[in-house]
Design an enzyme around this catalytic site. Sequence first.
Site, PDB file in Angstrom:
ATOM      1  N   TYR A  86     113.666   8.756 -13.763  1.00  0.00           N
ATOM      2  CA  TYR A  86     113.198   9.263 -15.060  1.00  0.00           C
ATOM      3  C   TYR A  86     113.310  10.775 -15.218  1.00  0.00           C
ATOM      4  O   TYR A  86     113.686  11.266 -16.272  1.00  0.00           O
ATOM      5  CB  TYR A  86     111.732   8.884 -15.275  1.00  0.00           C
ATOM      6  CG  TYR A  86     111.490   7.392 -15.382  1.00  0.00           C
ATOM      7  CD1 TYR A  86     111.324   6.803 -16.618  1.00  0.00           C
ATOM      8  CD2 TYR A  86     111.424   6.587 -14.258  1.00  0.00           C
ATOM      9  CE1 TYR A  86     111.094   5.447 -16.742  1.00  0.00           C
ATOM     10  CE2 TYR A  86     111.184   5.224 -14.359  1.00  0.00           C
ATOM     11  CZ  TYR A  86     111.026   4.662 -15.613  1.00  0.00           C
ATOM     12  OH  TYR A  86     110.815   3.317 -15.714  1.00  0.00           O
ATOM     13  N   GLU A 159     111.092   5.326 -25.052  1.00  0.00           N
ATOM     14  CA  GLU A 159     109.884   5.044 -25.828  1.00  0.00           C
ATOM     15  C   GLU A 159     109.546   6.148 -26.827  1.00  0.00           C
ATOM     16  O   GLU A 159     108.376   6.462 -27.044  1.00  0.00           O
ATOM     17  CB  GLU A 159     108.689   4.784 -24.883  1.00  0.00           C
ATOM     18  CG  GLU A 159     108.959   3.662 -23.888  1.00  0.00           C
ATOM     19  CD  GLU A 159     107.709   3.137 -23.193  1.00  0.00           C
ATOM     20  OE1 GLU A 159     106.693   3.844 -23.165  1.00  0.00           O
ATOM     21  OE2 GLU A 159     107.763   1.997 -22.681  1.00  0.00           O
ATOM     22  N   GLU A 267     112.370  -1.760 -17.949  1.00  0.00           N
ATOM     23  CA  GLU A 267     111.201  -1.859 -17.061  1.00  0.00           C
ATOM     24  C   GLU A 267     110.689  -3.276 -17.240  1.00  0.00           C
ATOM     25  O   GLU A 267     110.687  -3.776 -18.364  1.00  0.00           O
ATOM     26  CB  GLU A 267     110.056  -0.927 -17.488  1.00  0.00           C
ATOM     27  CG  GLU A 267     110.262   0.543 -17.237  1.00  0.00           C
ATOM     28  CD  GLU A 267     109.123   1.414 -17.822  1.00  0.00           C
ATOM     29  OE1 GLU A 267     108.106   0.866 -18.314  1.00  0.00           O
ATOM     30  OE2 GLU A 267     109.272   2.641 -17.779  1.00  0.00           O
ATOM     31  N   TYR A 299     109.560  -2.394 -12.443  1.00  0.00           N
ATOM     32  CA  TYR A 299     108.712  -1.215 -12.373  1.00  0.00           C
ATOM     33  C   TYR A 299     107.655  -1.496 -11.301  1.00  0.00           C
ATOM     34  O   TYR A 299     106.886  -2.450 -11.469  1.00  0.00           O
ATOM     35  CB  TYR A 299     108.065  -0.970 -13.742  1.00  0.00           C
ATOM     36  CG  TYR A 299     107.358   0.346 -13.837  1.00  0.00           C
ATOM     37  CD1 TYR A 299     108.077   1.513 -14.054  1.00  0.00           C
ATOM     38  CD2 TYR A 299     105.977   0.431 -13.667  1.00  0.00           C
ATOM     39  CE1 TYR A 299     107.434   2.734 -14.121  1.00  0.00           C
ATOM     40  CE2 TYR A 299     105.332   1.655 -13.734  1.00  0.00           C
ATOM     41  CZ  TYR A 299     106.066   2.796 -13.953  1.00  0.00           C
ATOM     42  OH  TYR A 299     105.442   4.008 -14.007  1.00  0.00           O
TER      43      TYR A 299
END
Length: 481
Positions: A86, A159, A267, A299
């Site tokens: 990430y 997101e 995820e 995840y």
Amino acid sequence: MLSLIGVLFLLFFSGVSAVQNIKVQGADYVNNVTSDRFQIIGIAYQPGGSAGFIGGSGIDPLSNGTLCLRDAALMQRLGVNTIRVYNLDPSLNHDLCASIFNAVGIYMLLDVNSPLPNESLNPGDLTSSYNSAYLNRVFAVVEAFKNFPNTLGFFSGNEVIQFSGSETVVPPYLRAVTRDLKQYISKHSSRNIPVGYSAADVRDFLADSFAYLSCDIDGSSSDETRIDFFGLNSYSWCGGDATFQTAGYDILVQMFGNTTIPVFFSEYGCNKVKPRVFNEVQALYGPEMTGVMSGGIIYEYVQESNEYGLVDLHDNGTATIRIDYNNLQKQYNKLDIKQLQSGNSSATMLKAPRCSGGLITGASFSKSFKVPSLPSGGQSLIDNGIQNPNNGKLVDVTETVVKLDVYGSNGGRIENLAIKPLPEDQSNTPNGQDTTGATTTTASGTSTGPKPESTTGGAGHLRMNLLLTCVALSVLALRST
Ligand SMILES: *[C@@H]1O[C@H](CO)[C@@H](O)[C@H](O)[C@H]1NC(C)=O
Ligand SMILES: *[C@@H]1O[C@H](CO)[C@@H](O)[C@H](O)[C@H]1NC(C)=O
Ligand SMILES: *[C@@H]1O[C@H](CO)[C@@H](O)[C@H](O)[C@H]1NC(C)=O
Ligand SMILES: *[C@@H]1O[C@H](CO)[C@@H](O)[C@H](O)[C@H]1NC(C)=O
Ligand SMILES: *[C@@H]1O[C@H](CO)[C@@H](O)[C@H](O)[C@H]1NC(C)=O
Ligand SMILES: *[C@@H]1O[C@H](CO)[C@@H](O)[C@H](O)[C@H]1NC(C)=O
């Protein structure tokens, strides 16, 4: 004569072997050389979480080869072929980590954003956060990873459409950043690296986000504002009693049934019931879903306070496997990999739908496909490239044995933990290697712990064959003089 032997020796021992590139072909990922379909068997990898990503600390998840070697060895045994990372610092050296993951056939899906200031879009202040400092940051991530053959793709956002109100203003900006990344890659990378989006499972916005980002504005089929793949962060399958229907996977298959790009779980792995048994793995890679979906990313690798981890990492560099790791490994071992890799020619012929307000069902979701133009200074970054890019490159992986102690879920130390470099075209697959860490010694003196090196076989055999070929050629060459 010696030089011929020397050349053969070098040919055999010094080549940095590389995975084949994976490309997007219609709704599938495929291996660019073998044309096998590629389904993501992935895991999120962000030791320390986003809170542990500290600007200027000199550390990110792919900056310490010693730690990557430990984690790659455990992931290879687990059976994954992809990591998602990430938060990255593009100024660091990622060569060894990326090369270790390459050596074991594990691809990288990388987010270009970070929680640091000016390193992501702010849904509450889009016009000022979409600036050239931000673009410089995301292009720097491209520069840092474009040369690694195992870079599978970049997430332009994660997101970003989530909270009420974001659905109205954010979507055109996501198409803008996607365009900028794709233009930058097409100008400054020797290979076309896919760019996509990772969506929150907010049902009011999900179908619209997918429709909005994956449609084609100009009908040219080279619309650079269109995403190349769509990830969904999905936590609806909780516990061993859930089913394809109760988890709502049937609804997802329907929602994405007409997809013209790869769709996967960016995820997954609900933890409401612990330990997790991961029955959803059989559904995701089973006949009801693989026609539409391209796998998913569990995840997550490291246990943190949110309790989604498969492995406990200790400050002294040692690690302990959790029972969830063993449970997931058992699920992966049941998969029919040959079936998952078989191609699907009908999935390659798909034409993207033309964008129009009619594709969007939510009253408040953006129906405007007017994509913001570049901020001041952006065009010159795309045309000329960013200043002083830090380009990663594959390096030789000379250490394969993990020196840090790793313990199984029963507390025993795992013996002989090492990565096993794979031959050129192979991605990692589940291989049934034991990681329970049982070290009890039986009467005959054989360990009941991890199986010896030969269980995956492939790489070792190829190398032995190559070695024998080299020896034979050398002998022939010697005789002919
Ligand atoms: C963010 O970028 C803008 C525009 O380049 C710049 O003026 C501002 O100082 C930056 N903010 C931070 C916190 O770096
Ligand atoms: C696929 O392979 C061809 C031939 O080697 C190469 O030219 C092309 O850049 C590759 N494409 C991707 C997306 O990796
Ligand atoms: C998929 O395409 C079919 C045929 O065009 C259409 O009837 C259906 O509504 C579409 N499904 C979705 C979820 O868009
Ligand atoms: C092949 O792709 C088409 C179009 O996406 C899909 O409808 C079909 O189910 C797929 N078949 C298999 C065997 O995956
Ligand atoms: C490392 O730390 C863990 C957890 O604190 C501890 O259990 C273990 O004994 C330590 N190992 C070494 C080699 O120091
Ligand atoms: C990498 O991690 C190991 C184990 O925690 C540590 O000993 C080493 O100093 C780290 N290396 C770098 C370059 O930070």
